[in-house]
Scaffold this active site. Structure first.
Site, short mmCIF file in Angstrom:
data_model
loop_
_atom_site.label_atom_id
_atom_site.label_comp_id
_atom_site.label_asym_id
_atom_site.label_seq_id
_atom_site.Cartn_x
_atom_site.Cartn_y
_atom_site.Cartn_z
N CYS A 108 0.87 -1.17 0.00
CA CYS A 108 0.00 0.00 0.00
C CYS A 108 0.91 1.22 0.00
O CYS A 108 1.70 1.41 0.93
CB CYS A 108 -0.87 -0.05 1.24
SG CYS A 108 -1.85 1.43 1.45
N CYS A 115 -2.74 15.17 3.01
CA CYS A 115 -3.85 15.20 2.03
C CYS A 115 -4.69 16.44 2.27
O CYS A 115 -4.96 16.79 3.42
CB CYS A 115 -4.71 13.95 2.16
SG CYS A 115 -6.05 13.87 0.94
N GLY A 165 -2.70 10.46 0.98
CA GLY A 165 -2.93 11.34 -0.17
C GLY A 165 -4.04 10.91 -1.09
O GLY A 165 -4.54 9.79 -1.01
N GLU A 166 -4.47 11.83 -1.93
CA GLU A 166 -5.53 11.57 -2.90
C GLU A 166 -4.89 11.46 -4.30
O GLU A 166 -4.49 12.47 -4.88
CB GLU A 166 -6.58 12.70 -2.84
CG GLU A 166 -7.61 12.68 -3.96
CD GLU A 166 -8.21 11.30 -4.27
OE1 GLU A 166 -8.64 10.59 -3.36
OE2 GLU A 166 -8.20 10.92 -5.46
N SER A 197 -7.06 4.01 -5.45
CA SER A 197 -8.23 4.32 -4.64
C SER A 197 -8.43 5.84 -4.60
O SER A 197 -7.51 6.58 -4.25
CB SER A 197 -8.02 3.79 -3.22
OG SER A 197 -9.06 4.23 -2.37
N SER A 220 -13.77 5.38 -2.58
CA SER A 220 -14.09 5.44 -1.15
C SER A 220 -15.44 6.12 -1.00
O SER A 220 -15.54 7.34 -0.97
CB SER A 220 -13.01 6.24 -0.41
OG SER A 220 -11.77 5.62 -0.62
N LEU A 221 -16.49 5.30 -0.90
CA LEU A 221 -17.85 5.85 -0.94
C LEU A 221 -18.36 6.17 0.47
O LEU A 221 -18.77 7.28 0.75
CB LEU A 221 -18.75 4.85 -1.67
CG LEU A 221 -20.09 5.36 -2.14
CD1 LEU A 221 -19.95 6.57 -3.06
CD2 LEU A 221 -20.88 4.26 -2.83
N HIS A 222 -18.38 5.18 1.33
CA HIS A 222 -18.70 5.29 2.76
C HIS A 222 -20.15 5.59 3.09
O HIS A 222 -20.61 5.27 4.19
CB HIS A 222 -17.78 6.29 3.49
CG HIS A 222 -16.32 6.00 3.32
ND1 HIS A 222 -15.77 4.74 3.43
CD2 HIS A 222 -15.28 6.81 2.99
CE1 HIS A 222 -14.47 4.80 3.21
NE2 HIS A 222 -14.14 6.03 2.93
N ASN A 296 -11.33 2.35 11.45
CA ASN A 296 -10.07 2.29 12.19
C ASN A 296 -10.06 3.51 13.11
O ASN A 296 -10.08 4.64 12.61
CB ASN A 296 -8.93 2.46 11.16
CG ASN A 296 -7.84 1.44 11.36
OD1 ASN A 296 -7.53 1.05 12.47
ND2 ASN A 296 -7.27 1.04 10.24
N CYS A 339 -4.71 4.34 7.17
CA CYS A 339 -4.21 5.42 6.33
C CYS A 339 -3.64 6.60 7.11
O CYS A 339 -4.34 7.28 7.84
CB CYS A 339 -5.40 5.87 5.48
SG CYS A 339 -5.13 7.35 4.56
#
Ligand code: SAH
Ligand code: SF4
Length: 350
Positions: A108, A115, A165-166, A197, A220-222, A296, A339
């Site tokens: 990863c 970010c 980061g994005e 992602s 990453s919807l959530h 998390n 993350c």
């Protein structure tokens, strides 16, 4: 490490050929250098004994072969997750995680230090934005672990751009890094072994669909509730749920590849049966997969993860609508492998 020198991993093969010509060397040396650094994992020009001595010293003068200084490393108790915090050449933090899953060795990696998106539940978001990574700095995270794995005759099998980061706010360097790692004269890792992602930067999802690559996409919807999503993920105001879903349908249509949706389950916030039904409604008919990840915990977000039983119940609702779904183990939670968690700590304490 010498930040004044160009990082060798920032260069495409053609760029490297051009630089070598300027140094009075034949262009074919570029491929030799690539094989040495990306396939034999040489980490300095001195180690590339296939090259003439004179060229080795020219390379040492012209290029930096290292952009990451490991400053902290922690392994989970079972040893199956290892996380390394690095300092970049200008001192900013970045982190990468190696995960052992049966015969997989999944890395990863990060695309930025910090970010700017500022998701409230995310340690990287809580830390703010430091800077974009260059393509070479993204690649170097992979090489760091590839070198280590090579010592036991193992290799990196999968790479997910899911660290700090994005990635779609640093689009070109990320794509360049993946293309370079995928290149047969470099690491040669198959395109389907990579996943990017994104939080849902709609124009970039469309651009990504149009690239014609075989890299995987995760979103990453959530939640599919716009008000809730905007409160967790501020950029949702700019790119709301329906726009993201529409872009994902376009991606599936263009690439015939399924999209993965990441969904962090937060107790009492987005984990009810009604939330599962609403999600199923939005995803109806799309080739996709949902990853449910109990939250998390991070110091800056006072919410709890959903219980294992409730996560399972949520998953079963999705499955009853024929939406494939997995509840992901919270790997490495005791080593803060979520993350950005380690780097955020480092920023606070330094
Ligand atoms: N910026 C990208 C990629 C990095 S974040 C993105 O947002 O997709 C990687 C994943 O970790 C995302 O799915 C993100 O939502 C998730 N994540 C961040 N903090 C988390 C936390 N505290 N608990 C569970 N998942 C988290
Ligand atoms: Fe950035 Fe992703 Fe964290 Fe949001 S979840 S703050 S987009 S790294």
């Amino acid at each position: 490490m010498d930040p004044k020198k160009e990082l060798i991993f920032d260069l495409s093969l053609t760029d490297l050929e051009d630089r070598l010509k300027l140094l009075g060397e034949p262009g074919f040396r570029a491929k030799q250098i690539w094989v040495a650094v990306y396939q034999h994992f040489r980490s300095s020009p001195e180690e590339i004994t296939t090259l003439p001595k004179g060229l080795r010293s020219k390379l040492a003068d012209a290029f930096d072969f290292q952009s990451l200084e490991p400053i902290r490393e922690i392994a989970s108790e079972d040893g199956l997750t290892i996380k390394t915090l690095f300092r970049l050449r200008d001192g900013h933090p970045v982190e990468a995680v190696l995960m052992y899953y049966e015969d997989r060795r999944t890395l990863c990696i990060s695309s930025q230090s910090g970010c700017a998106v500022g998701c409230s539940f995310c340690a990287t978001g809580q830390m703010g934005f430091k800077r974009h990574l260059t393509s070479g700095e993204i690649i170097d995270q992979v090489l760091y672990y590839a070198r280590r794995l090579a010592q036991t005759d193992e290799r990196v099998t999968n790479v997910v751009v899911m660290g700090m980061g994005e990635p779609f706010l640093n689009y070109e360097p990320v794509l360049e890094a993946l293309n370079r790692l995928n290149h047969p004269d470099a690491l040669g890792l198959g395109a389907r072994r990579f996943t990017i992602s994104t939080v849902g930067i709609v124009p970039k999802i469309i651009q990504f669909a149009d690239e014609g690559t075989q890299y995987n996409l995760a979103i990453s919807l959530h939640t599919v509730d716009d008000d809730l999503r905007s409160s967790l993920i501020p950029v949702n105001k700019k790119y709301p749920v329906d726009d993201i879903i529409r872009a994902c349908r376009y991606y599936v249509q263009k690439t015939s590849r399924r999209v993965t949706f990441e969904y962090a389950l937060i107790q009492g916030v987005n984990d009810s049966a009604a939330d599962a039904e609403a999600l199923a409604g939005k995803l109806r008919g799309m080739i996709c997969h949902v990853n449910l990840i109990p939250l998390n915990p991070t110091s800056g977000f006072a919410q709890n993860p959903t219980s294992a039983e409730q996560a399972q119940a949520f998953c079963e609702i999705l499955e009853s609508h024929n939406i494939p779904c997995t509840v992901r183990l919270r790997r490495g939670i005791e080593i803060q492998a979520g993350c950005g968690q380690l780097a955020a700590d480092f920023e606070k304490n330094s």
